[in-house]
Write a protein that holds these residues in place. Structure first.
Motif, PDB file in Angstrom:
ATOM      1  N   LEU A 139      36.757  28.612  37.909  1.00  0.00           N
ATOM      2  CA  LEU A 139      35.561  29.288  38.417  1.00  0.00           C
ATOM      3  C   LEU A 139      35.887  30.052  39.682  1.00  0.00           C
ATOM      4  N   LEU A 140      36.700  29.438  40.541  1.00  0.00           N
ATOM      5  CA  LEU A 140      37.088  30.128  41.768  1.00  0.00           C
ATOM      6  C   LEU A 140      37.790  31.437  41.428  1.00  0.00           C
ATOM      7  N   PHE A 141      38.606  31.385  40.387  1.00  0.00           N
ATOM      8  CA  PHE A 141      39.314  32.577  39.935  1.00  0.00           C
ATOM      9  C   PHE A 141      38.307  33.672  39.591  1.00  0.00           C
ATOM     10  N   VAL A 142      37.277  33.300  38.855  1.00  0.00           N
ATOM     11  CA  VAL A 142      36.230  34.258  38.483  1.00  0.00           C
ATOM     12  C   VAL A 142      35.585  34.824  39.734  1.00  0.00           C
ATOM     13  N   PHE A 143      35.162  33.928  40.641  1.00  0.00           N
ATOM     14  CA  PHE A 143      34.440  34.387  41.819  1.00  0.00           C
ATOM     15  C   PHE A 143      35.328  35.158  42.773  1.00  0.00           C
ATOM     16  N   THR A 144      36.598  34.775  42.849  1.00  0.00           N
ATOM     17  CA  THR A 144      37.508  35.495  43.731  1.00  0.00           C
ATOM     18  C   THR A 144      37.653  36.930  43.254  1.00  0.00           C
ATOM     19  N   LEU A 145      37.836  37.091  41.956  1.00  0.00           N
ATOM     20  CA  LEU A 145      37.960  38.455  41.422  1.00  0.00           C
ATOM     21  C   LEU A 145      36.702  39.256  41.688  1.00  0.00           C
ATOM     22  N   GLU A 172      42.214  55.290  35.132  1.00  0.00           N
ATOM     23  CA  GLU A 172      42.366  53.853  35.357  1.00  0.00           C
ATOM     24  C   GLU A 172      41.305  53.336  36.324  1.00  0.00           C
ATOM     25  N   LEU A 173      40.995  54.125  37.333  1.00  0.00           N
ATOM     26  CA  LEU A 173      39.973  53.726  38.293  1.00  0.00           C
ATOM     27  C   LEU A 173      38.617  53.608  37.596  1.00  0.00           C
ATOM     28  N   SER A 174      38.372  54.498  36.643  1.00  0.00           N
ATOM     29  CA  SER A 174      37.136  54.447  35.866  1.00  0.00           C
ATOM     30  C   SER A 174      37.075  53.158  35.041  1.00  0.00           C
ATOM     31  N   LYS A 175      38.202  52.770  34.444  1.00  0.00           N
ATOM     32  CA  LYS A 175      38.266  51.512  33.677  1.00  0.00           C
ATOM     33  C   LYS A 175      37.982  50.331  34.605  1.00  0.00           C
ATOM     34  N   PHE A 176      38.595  50.383  35.790  1.00  0.00           N
ATOM     35  CA  PHE A 176      38.383  49.320  36.766  1.00  0.00           C
ATOM     36  C   PHE A 176      36.900  49.233  37.133  1.00  0.00           C
ATOM     37  N   ALA A 177      36.275  50.397  37.394  1.00  0.00           N
ATOM     38  CA  ALA A 177      34.865  50.425  37.799  1.00  0.00           C
ATOM     39  C   ALA A 177      33.989  49.800  36.716  1.00  0.00           C
ATOM     40  N   LYS A 178      34.265  50.113  35.457  1.00  0.00           N
ATOM     41  CA  LYS A 178      33.476  49.550  34.352  1.00  0.00           C
ATOM     42  C   LYS A 178      33.690  48.044  34.250  1.00  0.00           C
ATOM     43  N   ALA A 179      34.940  47.605  34.383  1.00  0.00           N
ATOM     44  CA  ALA A 179      35.227  46.170  34.334  1.00  0.00           C
ATOM     45  C   ALA A 179      34.545  45.459  35.510  1.00  0.00           C
ATOM     46  N   TYR A 180      34.649  46.063  36.695  1.00  0.00           N
ATOM     47  CA  TYR A 180      34.043  45.495  37.897  1.00  0.00           C
ATOM     48  C   TYR A 180      32.532  45.327  37.727  1.00  0.00           C
ATOM     49  N   GLN A 181      31.879  46.366  37.202  1.00  0.00           N
ATOM     50  CA  GLN A 181      30.426  46.286  37.014  1.00  0.00           C
ATOM     51  C   GLN A 181      30.071  45.229  35.977  1.00  0.00           C
ATOM     52  N   GLY A 182      30.878  45.122  34.928  1.00  0.00           N
ATOM     53  CA  GLY A 182      30.656  44.084  33.924  1.00  0.00           C
ATOM     54  C   GLY A 182      30.794  42.698  34.527  1.00  0.00           C
ATOM     55  N   GLN A 231      38.203  46.966  28.824  1.00  0.00           N
ATOM     56  CA  GLN A 231      38.326  48.262  29.502  1.00  0.00           C
ATOM     57  C   GLN A 231      39.769  48.774  29.474  1.00  0.00           C
ATOM     58  N   GLY A 232      40.632  48.032  28.793  1.00  0.00           N
ATOM     59  CA  GLY A 232      42.020  48.485  28.676  1.00  0.00           C
ATOM     60  C   GLY A 232      42.897  48.107  29.856  1.00  0.00           C
ATOM     61  N   LEU A 233      42.471  47.094  30.623  1.00  0.00           N
ATOM     62  CA  LEU A 233      43.266  46.615  31.762  1.00  0.00           C
ATOM     63  C   LEU A 233      43.730  45.194  31.488  1.00  0.00           C
ATOM     64  N   THR A 234      44.824  44.788  32.110  1.00  0.00           N
ATOM     65  CA  THR A 234      45.208  43.377  32.075  1.00  0.00           C
ATOM     66  C   THR A 234      44.575  42.706  33.294  1.00  0.00           C
ATOM     67  N   VAL A 235      44.443  41.393  33.237  1.00  0.00           N
ATOM     68  CA  VAL A 235      43.884  40.649  34.372  1.00  0.00           C
ATOM     69  C   VAL A 235      44.776  40.860  35.599  1.00  0.00           C
ATOM     70  N   GLU A 236      46.095  40.870  35.388  1.00  0.00           N
ATOM     71  CA  GLU A 236      47.036  41.054  36.503  1.00  0.00           C
ATOM     72  C   GLU A 236      46.832  42.426  37.155  1.00  0.00           C
ATOM     73  N   ARG A 237      46.663  43.448  36.319  1.00  0.00           N
ATOM     74  CA  ARG A 237      46.465  44.795  36.854  1.00  0.00           C
ATOM     75  C   ARG A 237      45.141  44.876  37.619  1.00  0.00           C
ATOM     76  N   LYS A 278      45.648  43.404  40.925  1.00  0.00           N
ATOM     77  CA  LYS A 278      46.414  44.314  41.780  1.00  0.00           C
ATOM     78  C   LYS A 278      45.511  45.409  42.340  1.00  0.00           C
ATOM     79  N   LEU A 279      44.624  45.914  41.489  1.00  0.00           N
ATOM     80  CA  LEU A 279      43.705  46.961  41.940  1.00  0.00           C
ATOM     81  C   LEU A 279      42.742  46.417  42.993  1.00  0.00           C
ATOM     82  N   VAL A 280      42.267  45.182  42.807  1.00  0.00           N
ATOM     83  CA  VAL A 280      41.393  44.559  43.815  1.00  0.00           C
ATOM     84  C   VAL A 280      42.141  44.478  45.145  1.00  0.00           C
ATOM     85  N   ALA A 281      43.383  44.018  45.091  1.00  0.00           N
ATOM     86  CA  ALA A 281      44.187  43.901  46.320  1.00  0.00           C
ATOM     87  C   ALA A 281      44.394  45.268  46.956  1.00  0.00           C
TER      88      ALA A 281
END
Length: 163
Positions: A12-18, A45-55, A130-136, A139-142
């Motif tokens: 859960l922390l993993f979820v909330f941290t992300l 890629e930033l657009s994919k991130f934004a969609k994943a982030y909003q989800g 969204q076509g991203l890996t969790v690791e990617r 990395k984008l969050v960081a």
């Protein structure tokens, strides 16, 4: 908001941290500069991130509501559950709770822990859809936490509704 330190709830922390990591970045673009992550990010890629982030943000609200309901259905107020939980995680603090409250806390915690696998799967699916890996994604969050220009690009994209 829930505060969990239990190793059992690392998922859960993993979820909330992300989610919270990126939420904090979105809400507070002038965060103290952390270690700079040098990363190349295309608009696509930033657009994919934004969609994943909003989800993930929407999922976070659902998760919070579900956890609050679980706590209340278990017979404790959310604030009381958090007080007991925080005290139980601190070896220097004595848990001031009745036997019944401790039983309820334990039962609620077990139920919440049972949910974590499902939450984590949904979160990973949201990112992968969204076509991203969790690791990617991480990395984008960081990178977003230390890259002002990237933050600005993301905020513009989200304001224009592309994300």
């Amino acid at each position: 908001r829930f505060m969990f330190k239990s190793k059992k709830i690392a998922g859960l922390l993993f979820v909330f941290t992300l989610i919270m990591g990126s939420a904090a970045m979105a809400q507070n673009p002038t965060m103290p500069q952390q270690q700079t992550v040098d990363i190349d990010v295309s608009d696509a890629e930033l657009s994919k991130f934004a969609k994943a982030y909003q989800g993930l943000r929407m999922m976070n609200q659902q998760v919070n509501q579900k956890m609050m309901k679980t706590v209340q259905d278990g017979g404790l107020e959310v604030q009381r559950f958090n007080e007991i939980h925080q005290a139980s995680q601190d070896p220097n603090k004595e848990v001031e709770a009745t036997e019944e409250e401790l039983k309820k806390h334990k039962a609620i915690l077990a139920e919440i822990e049972g949910m974590q696998g499902d939450f984590q799967k949904k979160m990973e699916t949201t990112i992968k859809d969204q076509g991203l890996t969790v690791e990617r994604y991480q990395k984008l969050v960081a990178a977003l936490q230390s890259d002002q220009e990237l933050q600005t690009r993301l905020q513009k994209m989200m304001q224009q509704g592309q994300g």
